[in-house]
Design a protein around this motif. Sequence first.
Motif, PDB file in Angstrom:
ATOM      1  N   TRP A 419       0.837  -1.196   0.000  1.00 48.82           N
ATOM      2  CA  TRP A 419       0.000   0.000   0.000  1.00 48.82           C
ATOM      3  C   TRP A 419       0.876   1.251   0.000  1.00 48.82           C
ATOM      4  O   TRP A 419       1.772   1.402   0.824  1.00 48.82           O
ATOM      5  N   GLY A 420       0.606   2.144  -0.950  1.00 51.78           N
ATOM      6  CA  GLY A 420       1.428   3.330  -1.140  1.00 51.78           C
ATOM      7  C   GLY A 420       2.332   3.224  -2.348  1.00 51.78           C
ATOM      8  O   GLY A 420       3.048   4.166  -2.684  1.00 51.78           O
ATOM      9  N   ASN A 441       8.410   1.644  -6.599  1.00 59.79           N
ATOM     10  CA  ASN A 441       9.210   2.213  -5.501  1.00 59.79           C
ATOM     11  C   ASN A 441       9.209   3.739  -5.545  1.00 59.79           C
ATOM     12  O   ASN A 441      10.214   4.392  -5.275  1.00 59.79           O
ATOM     13  N   ASN A 442       8.045   4.291  -5.904  1.00 62.13           N
ATOM     14  CA  ASN A 442       7.856   5.745  -5.941  1.00 62.13           C
ATOM     15  C   ASN A 442       8.886   6.449  -6.818  1.00 62.13           C
ATOM     16  O   ASN A 442       9.394   7.533  -6.492  1.00 62.13           O
ATOM     17  N   GLU A 443       9.162   5.833  -7.950  1.00 59.17           N
ATOM     18  CA  GLU A 443      10.079   6.420  -8.925  1.00 59.17           C
ATOM     19  C   GLU A 443       9.578   7.792  -9.371  1.00 59.17           C
ATOM     20  O   GLU A 443       8.382   7.999  -9.554  1.00 59.17           O
ATOM     21  N   TYR A 444      10.500   8.720  -9.535  1.00 58.43           N
ATOM     22  CA  TYR A 444      10.250  10.104  -9.952  1.00 58.43           C
ATOM     23  C   TYR A 444       9.556  10.943  -8.882  1.00 58.43           C
ATOM     24  O   TYR A 444       9.097  12.042  -9.159  1.00 58.43           O
ATOM     25  N   ALA A 469       1.893   7.638  -0.103  1.00 59.69           N
ATOM     26  CA  ALA A 469       3.071   7.304  -0.911  1.00 59.69           C
ATOM     27  C   ALA A 469       4.357   7.630  -0.162  1.00 59.69           C
ATOM     28  O   ALA A 469       5.335   6.868  -0.217  1.00 59.69           O
ATOM     29  N   GLY A 470       4.369   8.755   0.550  1.00 54.39           N
ATOM     30  CA  GLY A 470       5.565   9.135   1.292  1.00 54.39           C
ATOM     31  C   GLY A 470       5.911   8.144   2.375  1.00 54.39           C
ATOM     32  O   GLY A 470       7.087   7.831   2.596  1.00 54.39           O
ATOM     33  N   LEU A 514      10.888  15.215   2.370  1.00 52.09           N
ATOM     34  CA  LEU A 514      10.947  16.477   3.110  1.00 52.09           C
ATOM     35  C   LEU A 514       9.562  17.116   3.193  1.00 52.09           C
ATOM     36  O   LEU A 514       9.193  17.691   4.226  1.00 52.09           O
ATOM     37  N   ASP A 515       8.781  17.009   2.123  1.00 49.69           N
ATOM     38  CA  ASP A 515       7.384  17.461   2.191  1.00 49.69           C
ATOM     39  C   ASP A 515       6.636  16.710   3.285  1.00 49.69           C
ATOM     40  O   ASP A 515       5.875  17.303   4.065  1.00 49.69           O
ATOM     41  N   LEU A 516       6.837  15.398   3.327  1.00 44.94           N
ATOM     42  CA  LEU A 516       6.164  14.580   4.337  1.00 44.94           C
ATOM     43  C   LEU A 516       6.540  15.035   5.740  1.00 44.94           C
ATOM     44  O   LEU A 516       5.686  15.117   6.632  1.00 44.94           O
TER      45      LEU A 516
END
Length: 756
Positions: A419-420, A441-444, A469-470, A514-516
């Motif tokens: 999940w994510g 793997n959250n590419e890009y 996602a984070g 960093l946003d997270l």
Amino acid sequence: MTLHGEMVFPKLSRFDRNQEPCSLALPLPAGALSNPENFSIWDGDRALPCQTTVTSRWPDQSVRWLYVDFLVNLPGLKEKRLSWRLEPSKPPREGSAAVVVVDGAVRLESGVATLHLSSPGDILELRTGLVADGASERLLGDCHHPFWEDDSGTVWKAVLDQDGWQVVSPGPIHAIVQGRGKHQSEDGRRCFDFQLRLHAYAGKPWFQAEYRLLHAEEEAELLVRRIAWRWQAARPLSSAGQRAVARSNYRTQTRELSGNDGILEQEIDADWLLFESNEQMPETHYGTFWGDWREPGQFGLCLTVFQAQQIYPKALRVGADFLEADLYPASAAPLVWRQGIARTQRLLLYPHAGDLPLADANIRSLQYQMPDRPVLPASCYQQADVLENVWMNTSYQPLEAYLVQLADRRLRAYGMLHWGDAPDMDYTTQGRGRGKFVWCNNEYDMPHAAMLMYARNGERRMLDYLLVAGEHQMDVDVCHYSPNPHRRGAQLIHSADHVSGGATPSHQWVEGLLDLYHVTANRDALETALGIGENLLLLLQQPSLQQPGGSSARETGWALRSLLALYRETGEQRWLDESKKIVQQFHVWQEEFGAWLSPYTNHTLIRVPFMIAVAASSLMRYYWLTSDAAVGELVVKAMDDLLAHTLGQDGRFFYKELPSLQQRGAGLYVLESLAYAWDLTRDAKYIRAGMPQLLATLAAAPNYGSGAKYAQENAVIWERGLSPKAFAMYSMPLLMFGRAAAEAGLLVDDSTSGNA
């Protein structure tokens, strides 16, 4: 300078929420606020109780991001508007949350409930107390404890390490403690790290537990049969006792059992998800999953598992003297937990009076699954200048609609470790996973793409996309332990089982992490981003990355973007020093070869527009920080070179320069770098060169997928569209080029024809 602003809570619950604990992540311009005590939140002319945490500062040490916990009365069936001001206030104190240490014993207090915490070196146990109407604390004699079970049936209980509990936040609105340790078997063996973070909220009887498991053993894999959180009552229910379990999608389905015989059970498995219809965006809300144990006239406990459906499988068991949440039930096939992977799961622990209506317990559980979140106007982010310049001076609806569809209509995967994230079907069908899914793997940097969308349109689910996602990137995509230093701390490349791939500078991103951190104040996100930075410093010492032309331009290009983000965040000179080395390498590369040529076959060096554009876009970020004119010239030269050598007669760029690879397929990153060439020169030729690609992209509607669901590899796949890679990869180029094209007067919204 802005000294005040507004936020709005959109209409959510039909019930009033009095003194609801909420949070705000506020970006501020440089120089606006130096002391966080000079900040306040107002409901009309009444200041609200709040607690501030600075998560980022500008170079002049003024506050860049401020995280605020506060209490607010929210009305049912209505939106609520509040204001914030850069001025101090003295709101009335209405209860407080605190971490209390007496003679070495630690407890977490909310004013109406207490958690007593185990001592360093002991088996991790939590004991509950309730305080009613100012009376003295009433200990319930209960005990919470987490454990896991391996495939041999050995039970491993969490044991707190000798460092004990650390105070993350002392209160008074939101108090947090954190403990770490390992799980221990009855014969004294130790295996599987954990971190437990506990939250208390002023005036509220519930607590949140965040239980994070991390495989930091020498074995490549652990077989996990069961993970559970057990609450043990002091004594069994009487014949008047009541138990309930519930799960929901649209309306909550509750099953009840009276008396003290038998065990009440509920499970969420793949079959349940496959055959249950759900129309909600599951990052924001799918449903709830809770169990309740109560002795009428005395007390009870309601336990909710956060996002249980999304992080399936899950189970609840309520006996006469216990309540168990199986975070991974033994009824499922053993889970292969690979080295370096972490996973965080959350629970709401709600001790309550024995006569609390089940309907009230259900409402609080639903509120936990989908909490109220305030929304700031886009102008707040724009004026603070904390994000890239993605603010358009005109609205171009085809572009906005395309981006929203990409964000919403994505392939999704439910599952304990999935999940994510989601598999990329192109990579998978290419055989890169040798018959298994290849996970993105959250590419890009999907999390950062979601942050930009949320800042621009204020739609709540975009923030939830970032959060989900984070956290996956932070837990699963990053290798938290390996004997190989080149893997340790790295975000691993898209691969089967998430972690079968290696580490390379071109597939590691930190801006979303960093946003997270900024929007949650969770330091795990910051520490993970810093760990990626340390890994990049090590990888960049490889000989092929030390010489111009020794690798593709994207290898050091992506690394440069992450290093610069870490410099902006921390101000540590070492990140900028390494960035300067990369910039100098691009200068030499340009001088030596006339372009950023990359090795392909043994006898060729070629231009790869996508990779050159990545490098140019990262160099632009260096320019933003330093105003180095020579770097700006380097970006413009790179774009002139691409226009001269890789632009086809149809107005689209080659995939690669080699004759055998000149099919169109350079991706959209070229658009981003063309936008930067416009920024530097104000020459509209760069925008005109990119317009055919922009219009062709917007004319081809995203693949919305079939909507079908199927189970494979311990996941339930929901085919809602392209993999999340598409949204992450397209959003920044489209936003940047759209902004530049609007500035150049070449993007005019025509809602009737959709033409520019």
